[in-house]
Enzyme design. Structure first.
Site, PDB file in Angstrom:
ATOM      1  N   LYS A 183       0.835  -1.195   0.000  1.00  0.00           N
ATOM      2  CA  LYS A 183       0.000   0.000   0.000  1.00  0.00           C
ATOM      3  C   LYS A 183       0.872   1.248   0.000  1.00  0.00           C
ATOM      4  O   LYS A 183       1.973   1.178   0.522  1.00  0.00           O
ATOM      5  CB  LYS A 183      -0.962   0.036   1.199  1.00  0.00           C
ATOM      6  CG  LYS A 183      -0.346  -0.208   2.567  1.00  0.00           C
ATOM      7  CD  LYS A 183       0.581   0.720   3.246  1.00  0.00           C
ATOM      8  CE  LYS A 183       0.432   2.171   3.332  1.00  0.00           C
ATOM      9  NZ  LYS A 183       1.405   2.780   4.297  1.00  0.00           N
TER      10      LYS A 183
ATOM     11  N   ASP B 231       0.817   8.505   4.351  1.00  0.00           N
ATOM     12  CA  ASP B 231       1.381   7.143   4.248  1.00  0.00           C
ATOM     13  C   ASP B 231       0.830   6.268   5.382  1.00  0.00           C
ATOM     14  O   ASP B 231       0.286   5.197   5.110  1.00  0.00           O
ATOM     15  CB  ASP B 231       2.917   7.176   4.229  1.00  0.00           C
ATOM     16  CG  ASP B 231       3.497   5.773   4.154  1.00  0.00           C
ATOM     17  OD1 ASP B 231       3.546   5.212   3.056  1.00  0.00           O
ATOM     18  OD2 ASP B 231       3.843   5.214   5.215  1.00  0.00           O
TER      19      ASP B 231
HETATM   20  P1  NAP Z   1      11.970   1.784   2.247  1.00  0.00           P
HETATM   21  O1  NAP Z   1      12.602   0.873   3.226  1.00  0.00           O
HETATM   22  O2  NAP Z   1      12.414   3.207   2.229  1.00  0.00           O
HETATM   23  O3  NAP Z   1      12.122   1.294   0.735  1.00  0.00           O
HETATM   24  C1  NAP Z   1      11.843  -0.001   0.317  1.00  0.00           C
HETATM   25  C2  NAP Z   1      12.818  -0.423  -0.771  1.00  0.00           C
HETATM   26  O4  NAP Z   1      12.357   0.042  -2.029  1.00  0.00           O
HETATM   27  C3  NAP Z   1      14.223   0.154  -0.663  1.00  0.00           C
HETATM   28  O5  NAP Z   1      14.984  -0.532   0.278  1.00  0.00           O
HETATM   29  C4  NAP Z   1      14.708  -0.054  -2.074  1.00  0.00           C
HETATM   30  O6  NAP Z   1      15.064  -1.412  -2.214  1.00  0.00           O
HETATM   31  C5  NAP Z   1      13.482   0.141  -2.910  1.00  0.00           C
HETATM   32  N1  NAP Z   1      13.467   1.456  -3.559  1.00  0.00           N
HETATM   33  C6  NAP Z   1      13.356   2.647  -2.946  1.00  0.00           C
HETATM   34  N2  NAP Z   1      13.367   3.632  -3.880  1.00  0.00           N
HETATM   35  C7  NAP Z   1      13.492   3.022  -5.078  1.00  0.00           C
HETATM   36  C8  NAP Z   1      13.554   3.500  -6.417  1.00  0.00           C
HETATM   37  N3  NAP Z   1      13.491   4.798  -6.705  1.00  0.00           N
HETATM   38  N4  NAP Z   1      13.656   2.589  -7.393  1.00  0.00           N
HETATM   39  C9  NAP Z   1      13.714   1.276  -7.131  1.00  0.00           C
HETATM   40  N5  NAP Z   1      13.667   0.769  -5.875  1.00  0.00           N
HETATM   41  C10 NAP Z   1      13.544   1.638  -4.870  1.00  0.00           C
HETATM   42  O7  NAP Z   1      10.379   1.787   2.410  1.00  0.00           O
HETATM   43  P2  NAP Z   1       9.413   0.849   3.261  1.00  0.00           P
HETATM   44  O8  NAP Z   1       9.205   1.446   4.597  1.00  0.00           O
HETATM   45  O9  NAP Z   1       9.850  -0.562   3.185  1.00  0.00           O
HETATM   46  O10 NAP Z   1       8.058   1.116   2.466  1.00  0.00           O
HETATM   47  C11 NAP Z   1       7.814   0.548   1.193  1.00  0.00           C
HETATM   48  C12 NAP Z   1       6.314   0.491   0.983  1.00  0.00           C
HETATM   49  O11 NAP Z   1       5.750  -0.274   2.044  1.00  0.00           O
HETATM   50  C13 NAP Z   1       5.641   1.876   1.055  1.00  0.00           C
HETATM   51  O12 NAP Z   1       4.641   1.971   0.079  1.00  0.00           O
HETATM   52  C14 NAP Z   1       5.042   1.916   2.457  1.00  0.00           C
HETATM   53  O13 NAP Z   1       3.865   2.702   2.519  1.00  0.00           O
HETATM   54  C15 NAP Z   1       4.721   0.447   2.682  1.00  0.00           C
HETATM   55  N6  NAP Z   1       4.671   0.088   4.116  1.00  0.00           N
HETATM   56  C16 NAP Z   1       5.674   0.457   4.969  1.00  0.00           C
HETATM   57  C17 NAP Z   1       5.566   0.162   6.320  1.00  0.00           C
HETATM   58  C18 NAP Z   1       6.646   0.522   7.306  1.00  0.00           C
HETATM   59  O14 NAP Z   1       6.475   0.283   8.517  1.00  0.00           O
HETATM   60  N7  NAP Z   1       7.771   1.071   6.894  1.00  0.00           N
HETATM   61  C19 NAP Z   1       4.451  -0.513   6.793  1.00  0.00           C
HETATM   62  C20 NAP Z   1       3.480  -0.918   5.888  1.00  0.00           C
HETATM   63  C21 NAP Z   1       3.601  -0.609   4.553  1.00  0.00           C
HETATM   64  P3  NAP Z   1      16.486  -1.926  -2.684  1.00  0.00           P
HETATM   65  O15 NAP Z   1      17.488  -1.139  -1.900  1.00  0.00           O
HETATM   66  O16 NAP Z   1      16.375  -3.344  -2.298  1.00  0.00           O
HETATM   67  O17 NAP Z   1      16.571  -1.733  -4.138  1.00  0.00           O
END
Ligand code: NAP
Length: 309
Positions: free
Chosen positions: A87, A165
């Site tokens: 999401k 978010d």
């Molecule tokens: P994150 O750790 O900042 O990023 C996730 C991964 O996405 C990064 O480690 C990177 O992976 C990849 N990425 C980031 N920017 C990119 C780009 N421009 N192009 C290609 N790959 C890219 O974020 P996250 O917290 O996991 O959140 C990701 C999603 O999950 C969001 O939509 C968020 O709303 C959702 N979410 C997050 C949480 C939470 O607690 N954080 C909870 C529920 C849902 P690589 O380094 O492996 O390439």
């Protein structure tokens, strides 16, 4: 079924990997990451290479932030793979509709996941509200951005949604538990002077039965964190706390509570994805995202103190 996980960041490591590895339905067959991987699992740095070389992997789960996600989802669907989306399912409503079109054309499964809808008490809250007349509903979603999104600059960039978010999680619950659809009538969005997305939001909604429906999201809350939805009805008051993990009616707690927010949510998402792929279905409910888009369309903008990590 074999699944490849793309974007090995916070949510992939915190929730997706444990949910997949403990699931009877799934095998984590590969990862795609520009930086890392998961021990013992074949790791790709190039998504196109994975799609070309691993025809045996039929399902792709995308854990990237919303802005880069569309290109990956479209490539996966065009390569004949079923897709599971974190999401929010995209950065815009139009790109989500485009993905749904690709999935339909290819007879593929596409799942816009809303993890908060899988919180332990959301189904019970929906069932309890089904035959009640709603008078008031208020959402209070207040958390500390530094604690939950350390160093994630994408949340402050266009398409990163800012406080929406986490706020969209509350909206995903509200849209699931209310028997009638609501729509946004007013919003105030507080943007830090140095950022592109809001740090706080105040929302008001129209309810067809005349109930007062409102939401407050704030990312500046230190100390205790609040993820609460309170619904006052003609037959009592329902309170969902801890993001839907706990429920009480007139102060009496329901049984079978989860210990904490997020517990059980991702295993339930992967179980649903398995059933969706087996049945050949699409689940793309965009209603939480529509409310967010409406808030950006209708919201009054207020500038507040700059935000620094
Ligand atoms: P994150 O750790 O900042 O990023 C996730 C991964 O996405 C990064 O480690 C990177 O992976 C990849 N990425 C980031 N920017 C990119 C780009 N421009 N192009 C290609 N790959 C890219 O974020 P996250 O917290 O996991 O959140 C990701 C999603 O999950 C969001 O939509 C968020 O709303 C959702 N979410 C997050 C949480 C939470 O607690 N954080 C909870 C529920 C849902 P690589 O380094 O492996 O390439």
């Amino acid at each position: 079924m074999q699944v490849a996980l793309v974007g090995i960041g916070k949510i992939a490591l915190d929730q997706h990997v444990p949910a997949i590895t403990s699931s009877p339905d799934w095998v984590l067959a590969a990862t795609v990451s520009r930086h890392g991987g998961v021990g013992g699992v074949p790791a790709y740095t190039d998504f196109a290479a994975l799609l070309a070389e691993r025809q045996d992997i039929r399902v792709i789960s995308l854990c990237l932030p919303p802005v880069p996600r569309f290109a990956y989802a479209a490539a996966a669907l065009k390569a004949g793979r079923h897709v599971m989306l974190e999401k929010p399912p995209g950065a815009t409503l139009s790109e989500c509709h485009a993905l749904e079109g690709l999935a339909r054309a290819g007879r593929l499964s596409l799942y816009a996941t809303w993890h908060s809808r899988e919180a332990a008490q959301v189904a019970a809250a929906k069932a309890w509200l089904a035959d009640k007349a709603l008078r008031h509903l208020s959402v209070t979603w207040k958390e500390d951005v530094r604690r939950w999104h350390p160093g994630q600059d994408w949340i402050w960039e266009p398409g990163g949604l800012g406080v929406f978010d986490p706020g969209i999680n509350a909206l995903s619950i509200v849209t699931a538990i209310l028997p009638e659809p609501i729509h946004l009538t007013a919003a105030t969005l507080s943007f830090p002077d140095n950022r592109q997305t809001p740090i706080a939001a105040d929302l008001r909604f129209h309810h067809p039965g005349g109930a007062e429906v409102s939401a407050v999201f704030d990312w500046r809350q230190e100390g205790d964190q609040t993820w609460t939805i309170k619904a006052v009805t003609d037959a009592g008051t329902l309170t969902l706390t801890d993001g839907g993990a706990q429920m009480a009616v007139d102060g009496v707690r329901a049984a079978a509570q989860d210990d904490a927010p997020l517990t059980g949510e991702y295993p339930r998402l992967y179980s649903k994805m398995a059933r969706l792929v087996q049945a050949g279905g699409i689940d793309m409910d965009l209603s939480p995202m529509r409310h967010v888009a409406d808030a950006f369309t209708l919201g009054r903008r207020v500038t507040v103190a700059p935000f620094h990590w």
